[in-house]
Scaffold this active site. Structure first.
Site, PDB file in Angstrom:
ATOM      1  N   ASP A  86      37.262  49.491  40.656  1.00 60.51           N
ATOM      2  CA  ASP A  86      38.706  49.237  40.629  1.00 60.51           C
ATOM      3  C   ASP A  86      39.334  49.989  41.804  1.00 60.51           C
ATOM      4  OD1 ASP A  86      41.333  48.699  39.876  1.00 60.51           O
ATOM      5  OD2 ASP A  86      40.966  49.090  37.752  1.00 60.51           O
ATOM      6  N   ASP A  97      46.196  46.062  43.637  1.00 57.79           N
ATOM      7  CA  ASP A  97      45.301  46.611  42.616  1.00 57.79           C
ATOM      8  C   ASP A  97      44.275  45.516  42.306  1.00 57.79           C
ATOM      9  OD1 ASP A  97      44.189  47.744  40.319  1.00 57.79           O
ATOM     10  OD2 ASP A  97      46.077  47.910  39.234  1.00 57.79           O
ATOM     11  N   HIS A 156      49.513  44.327  34.091  1.00 59.73           N
ATOM     12  CA  HIS A 156      50.743  45.121  34.200  1.00 59.73           C
ATOM     13  C   HIS A 156      51.537  44.744  35.439  1.00 59.73           C
ATOM     14  CE1 HIS A 156      48.412  47.312  37.267  1.00 59.73           C
ATOM     15  NE2 HIS A 156      47.398  47.131  36.445  1.00 59.73           N
ATOM     16  N   HIS A 164      51.557  51.175  37.045  1.00 57.30           N
ATOM     17  CA  HIS A 164      51.440  50.462  35.765  1.00 57.30           C
ATOM     18  C   HIS A 164      52.834  50.275  35.186  1.00 57.30           C
ATOM     19  CE1 HIS A 164      46.954  50.978  34.454  1.00 57.30           C
ATOM     20  NE2 HIS A 164      47.113  50.199  35.492  1.00 57.30           N
ATOM     21  N   GLU A 189      44.332  41.750  34.581  1.00 51.81           N
ATOM     22  CA  GLU A 189      43.023  42.393  34.521  1.00 51.81           C
ATOM     23  C   GLU A 189      42.344  42.281  33.160  1.00 51.81           C
ATOM     24  OE1 GLU A 189      42.681  46.627  35.189  1.00 51.81           O
ATOM     25  OE2 GLU A 189      44.821  46.932  35.003  1.00 51.81           O
ATOM     26  N   GLU A 281      40.031  41.800  38.313  1.00 47.77           N
ATOM     27  CA  GLU A 281      41.473  42.016  38.476  1.00 47.77           C
ATOM     28  C   GLU A 281      41.971  41.538  39.829  1.00 47.77           C
ATOM     29  OE1 GLU A 281      42.718  46.152  38.461  1.00 47.77           O
ATOM     30  OE2 GLU A 281      44.776  45.598  37.974  1.00 47.77           O
TER      31      GLU A 281
END
Ligand code: CO
Length: 296
Positions: A86, A97, A156, A164, A189, A281
């Protein structure tokens, strides 16, 4: 909403995160070192002109997330490992992200389940879609493979120095009728597992973020807090601090800062039944068509 200039920063951060993700994935091999791979990913992000939105995380097997290499990490990737990589990058606070799962065993279906779930979710996202519908598609895709989505982890919103944010995007059908609007920036994700589909916090955290501004008296803690302030409330890891300060001082300061609730910690997240977990993600700008910022 965001200006064109800000959206361009999201796109640039996403591009760098995607390149670092794919580079990192190519390094995760049987016999490679967790610490070396992590530091190479960090060097790549810097080389490409990005800043860290959070420390690169490589979480193995039943750990869904929140493992970043320790300062003296001894982990060597071995046959059978399932690694979630990640990566978070920001440009002036605007975040990309993205995550991918690397299979060093025989878990192709599990990897495909989360990857297909994120792709299917992206294919239905446009302004006006409800969060419940996104959760439904993720759940259906993962269950089609015979696995369960992890229900207490979610996608998110991302924002300027917000890694987040709202809304929280479920990985199963919660019936949430909240709609996404044009110009929102979100990360999808999904996590898939043959286990129960719930994670909990366990073990020692090495990822933290600053949540409060309060004065501290102790000179050591003050010095380290000064460094932590440069992360602008985004997550950081112990290893970054021990590069600049004595490890005993770092541990002392982190304990005091936690106790004073100036920082919070993010412990590793194992699956409840210790089953394997896969993840995929992407970050995207809600539009018609949707703009995936973390695709190369
Ligand atoms: Co995320």
């Amino acid at each position: 909403m965001y200006s064109k200039e800000e959206l361009d920063k999201f796109k640039k951060a996403g591009q760098i995160a995607a390149q670092a993700r794919d580079y990192g994935a190519s390094l995760i091999k049987i016999g490679a070192s967790m610490l070396e791979v992590t530091e190479k990913i960090e060097a790549k992000i810097k080389e490409l002109g990005g800043e860290f939105a959070f420390p690169p995380q490589i979480s193995l097997n039943d750990i869904a997330a929140h493992y970043s290499a320790e300062p003296d990490d001894k982990i060597i990737f071995k046959k059978g490992d399932l690694a979630k990589l990640d990566v978070g990058v920001h440009i002036d606070g605007f975040i990309g992200d993205t995550a991918v799962t690397i299979d060093l065993g025989e878990n192709k279906d599990l990897v495909n389940a989360s990857r297909e779930a994120v792709e299917n979710a992206i294919s239905i996202i446009k302004p006006g879609i409800t969060l419940g519908k996104i959760g439904r598609v993720i759940q259906d895709t993962i269950q089609k493979y015979g696995f369960s989505p992890v229900k207490n982890l979610s996608g998110h919103g991302v924002g300027e120095y917000v890694f987040h944010g709202r809304p929280s995007i479920p990985n199963f059908d919660t019936g949430d009728s909240t709609i996404l609007e044009k110009g929102q920036v979100i990360a999808i994700e999904p996590f898939a597992t043959p286990g129960h589909g719930m994670i909990y916090e366990s073990g020692n955290a090495n990822i933290f973020s600053q949540i409060n501004q309060k004065p501290v008296r102790n000179i050591i803690t003050r010095q380290i807090l000064q460094e932590i302030r440069t992360y602008n409330s985004l997550p950081f890891t112990t290893r970054w601090l021990t590069k600049k300060f004595n490890p005993f001082k770092v541990n002392f300061a982190l304990r005091e800062l936690l106790q004073k609730e100036i920082i919070t910690s993010y412990p590793p997240l194992p699956e409840r039944t210790h089953a394997l977990v896969s993840q995929a993600e992407h970050t995207l700008i809600v539009d018609d068509p949707v703009i995936v910022t973390t695709k190369i």
